[in-house]
Design an enzyme around this catalytic site. Structure first.
Site, mmCIF file in Angstrom:
data_model
loop_
_atom_site.group_PDB
_atom_site.id
_atom_site.type_symbol
_atom_site.label_atom_id
_atom_site.label_comp_id
_atom_site.label_asym_id
_atom_site.label_seq_id
_atom_site.Cartn_x
_atom_site.Cartn_y
_atom_site.Cartn_z
ATOM 1 N N LYS A 10 5.301 7.344 13.581
ATOM 2 C CA LYS A 10 5.942 6.922 12.324
ATOM 3 C C LYS A 10 4.963 6.957 11.144
ATOM 4 O O LYS A 10 5.326 7.366 10.055
ATOM 5 C CB LYS A 10 6.510 5.490 12.445
ATOM 6 C CG LYS A 10 7.571 5.322 13.505
ATOM 7 C CD LYS A 10 8.181 3.936 13.453
ATOM 8 C CE LYS A 10 7.187 2.821 13.694
ATOM 9 N NZ LYS A 10 6.574 2.811 15.054
ATOM 10 N N ARG A 90 11.482 -5.098 12.507
ATOM 11 C CA ARG A 90 11.255 -4.946 13.946
ATOM 12 C C ARG A 90 12.128 -5.890 14.755
ATOM 13 O O ARG A 90 12.177 -5.754 15.982
ATOM 14 C CB ARG A 90 9.792 -5.257 14.235
ATOM 15 C CG ARG A 90 8.871 -4.030 14.079
ATOM 16 C CD ARG A 90 7.876 -4.125 15.078
ATOM 17 N NE ARG A 90 6.666 -3.545 15.357
ATOM 18 C CZ ARG A 90 5.781 -2.875 14.688
ATOM 19 N NH1 ARG A 90 5.951 -2.570 13.462
ATOM 20 N NH2 ARG A 90 4.679 -2.473 15.233
ATOM 21 N N ARG A 129 -5.674 7.670 20.276
ATOM 22 C CA ARG A 129 -5.676 7.608 18.803
ATOM 23 C C ARG A 129 -6.988 7.031 18.274
ATOM 24 O O ARG A 129 -7.537 6.083 18.821
ATOM 25 C CB ARG A 129 -4.510 6.725 18.343
ATOM 26 C CG ARG A 129 -4.460 6.548 16.835
ATOM 27 C CD ARG A 129 -3.119 6.147 16.361
ATOM 28 N NE ARG A 129 -2.736 4.807 16.775
ATOM 29 C CZ ARG A 129 -1.580 4.251 16.433
ATOM 30 N NH1 ARG A 129 -0.709 4.931 15.707
ATOM 31 N NH2 ARG A 129 -1.282 3.040 16.837
ATOM 32 N N ARG A 162 -8.482 1.375 17.521
ATOM 33 C CA ARG A 162 -7.867 0.096 17.156
ATOM 34 C C ARG A 162 -7.834 -0.865 18.338
ATOM 35 O O ARG A 162 -7.555 -0.441 19.468
ATOM 36 C CB ARG A 162 -6.427 0.339 16.684
ATOM 37 C CG ARG A 162 -6.318 0.710 15.232
ATOM 38 C CD ARG A 162 -4.956 1.217 14.856
ATOM 39 N NE ARG A 162 -3.831 0.407 15.299
ATOM 40 C CZ ARG A 162 -2.567 0.617 14.936
ATOM 41 N NH1 ARG A 162 -2.288 1.607 14.106
ATOM 42 N NH2 ARG A 162 -1.596 -0.136 15.380
ATOM 43 N N ARG A 173 2.508 -4.297 23.476
ATOM 44 C CA ARG A 173 3.260 -3.772 22.322
ATOM 45 C C ARG A 173 4.538 -3.063 22.772
ATOM 46 O O ARG A 173 5.589 -3.209 22.152
ATOM 47 C CB ARG A 173 2.390 -2.792 21.525
ATOM 48 C CG ARG A 173 1.314 -3.504 20.744
ATOM 49 C CD ARG A 173 0.258 -2.540 20.292
ATOM 50 N NE ARG A 173 0.670 -1.757 19.152
ATOM 51 C CZ ARG A 173 0.080 -0.628 18.794
ATOM 52 N NH1 ARG A 173 -0.915 -0.138 19.486
ATOM 53 N NH2 ARG A 173 0.504 0.011 17.719
HETATM 54 P P1 AMP Z 1 2.172 -1.015 13.611
HETATM 55 O O1 AMP Z 1 1.018 -0.304 13.024
HETATM 56 O O2 AMP Z 1 3.433 -0.888 12.816
HETATM 57 O O3 AMP Z 1 2.366 -0.711 15.077
HETATM 58 O O4 AMP Z 1 1.816 -2.584 13.529
HETATM 59 C C1 AMP Z 1 0.633 -3.111 14.130
HETATM 60 C C2 AMP Z 1 0.859 -4.559 14.501
HETATM 61 O O5 AMP Z 1 1.161 -5.350 13.321
HETATM 62 C C3 AMP Z 1 2.031 -4.817 15.440
HETATM 63 O O6 AMP Z 1 1.671 -4.611 16.814
HETATM 64 C C4 AMP Z 1 2.334 -6.283 15.136
HETATM 65 O O7 AMP Z 1 1.363 -7.144 15.719
HETATM 66 C C5 AMP Z 1 2.136 -6.334 13.624
HETATM 67 N N1 AMP Z 1 3.385 -5.980 12.894
HETATM 68 C C6 AMP Z 1 3.549 -4.959 12.038
HETATM 69 N N2 AMP Z 1 4.785 -4.933 11.537
HETATM 70 C C7 AMP Z 1 5.441 -5.983 12.108
HETATM 71 C C8 AMP Z 1 6.767 -6.479 12.016
HETATM 72 N N3 AMP Z 1 7.683 -5.898 11.210
HETATM 73 N N4 AMP Z 1 7.100 -7.573 12.753
HETATM 74 C C9 AMP Z 1 6.195 -8.171 13.556
HETATM 75 N N5 AMP Z 1 4.922 -7.740 13.701
HETATM 76 C C10 AMP Z 1 4.538 -6.659 12.982
#
Ligand code: AMP
Length: 221
Positions: A10, A90, A129, A162, A173
């Site tokens: 994404k 989410r 990654r 990361r 996750r």
């Molecule tokens: P991402 O890069 O979008 O996978 O986000 C990294 C981390 O940030 C996720 O694993 C969550 O811990 C947190 N996070 C990001 N967006 C959200 C969301 N909309 N709701 C809850 N946690 C989030």
């Protein structure tokens, strides 16, 4: 809005869509990562400290914190060039907050692109990654390696693995995604906004599909 599991691509697609169509980009994951890299300098609030601890474990941040963060950036949702959400909403609760916030601004969601790929593809992408500490450009040790190992092609910054791309956090996750994504997808499907994008191909091909879906909806003009 871009929906789909972590690691499906994404973030990469968001960059390309933003470059081509120019919307204001809002990635809640990027906001938390910036807060994490600033945490050594500025002490985070109690809510943000809890959010960052959850993120490191691979868990979702609480809806209350995510919703506050998006409300603080409501201006982005009223941008003349539209908005692009990546990694938000989410949960169904977040989707409802977003709908209410947009209604109060006189705006709405035009489309929810759902990127999907089989789990082994996602795990391989996440574990390989590497991300630039400075400009956040994304690489993969095998599929998209940098020219100089460990260094960003774009800005020369150091690449990092990361914390939430480590095997245990990846497992958490994917579990969190499986537990919360169904109702979110259903919410946007019921509204007639969901478009399915097969994302196991290379980024150019996936972008071609996303672009075609956006144009077919009469957006991006
Ligand atoms: P991402 O890069 O979008 O996978 O986000 C990294 C981390 O940030 C996720 O694993 C969550 O811990 C947190 N996070 C990001 N967006 C959200 C969301 N909309 N709701 C809850 N946690 C989030």
């Amino acid at each position: 809005m871009l929906l789909g599991p972590p690691g499906v691509g994404k973030g990469t697609q968001a960059e390309r869509i933003a470059a081509e169509f120019g919307p204001c980009q809002l990635s809640t994951g990027d906001i938390f990562r910036h807060a994490l890299s600033d945490a050594g300098r500025d002490a985070p609030s109690a809510a943000m400290a809890a959010a960052l601890a959850a993120m490191k474990r691979g868990e979702l941040v609480s809806d209350a914190t995510v919703d506050d963060i998006v409300r603080e950036r409501a201006r982005c949702l009223a941008c003349d060039y539209g908005f692009l959400l990546d990694g938000y909403p989410r949960t169904l609760e977040q989707a409802h907050t977003l709908d209410d916030l947009l209604a109060s601004l006189g705006h709405r969601v035009d489309a929810a692109l759902h990127f999907f790929a089989a789990e082994p593809v996602i795990v391989a992408r996440l574990s390989g990654r590497r991300v630039c500490r400075r400009c956040h450009a994304s690489y993969h040790v095998e599929l998209h390696p940098p020219h100089v190992p460990g260094k960003c092609d774009a800005c020369g910054g150091d690449l990092m693995h990361r914390e939430d791309d480590q095997p245990e956090a990846i497992r958490v996750r994917l579990k969190a995604y499986a537990a919360t994504s169904g109702p979110v997808l259903e919410h946007f499907r019921a509204a007639g906004l969901l478009r399915e994008i097969a994302a196991a191909a290379d980024p150019d091909q996936v972008f071609g599909r996303a672009r075609a879906a956006i144009l077919a909806l009469g957006l991006g003009g």
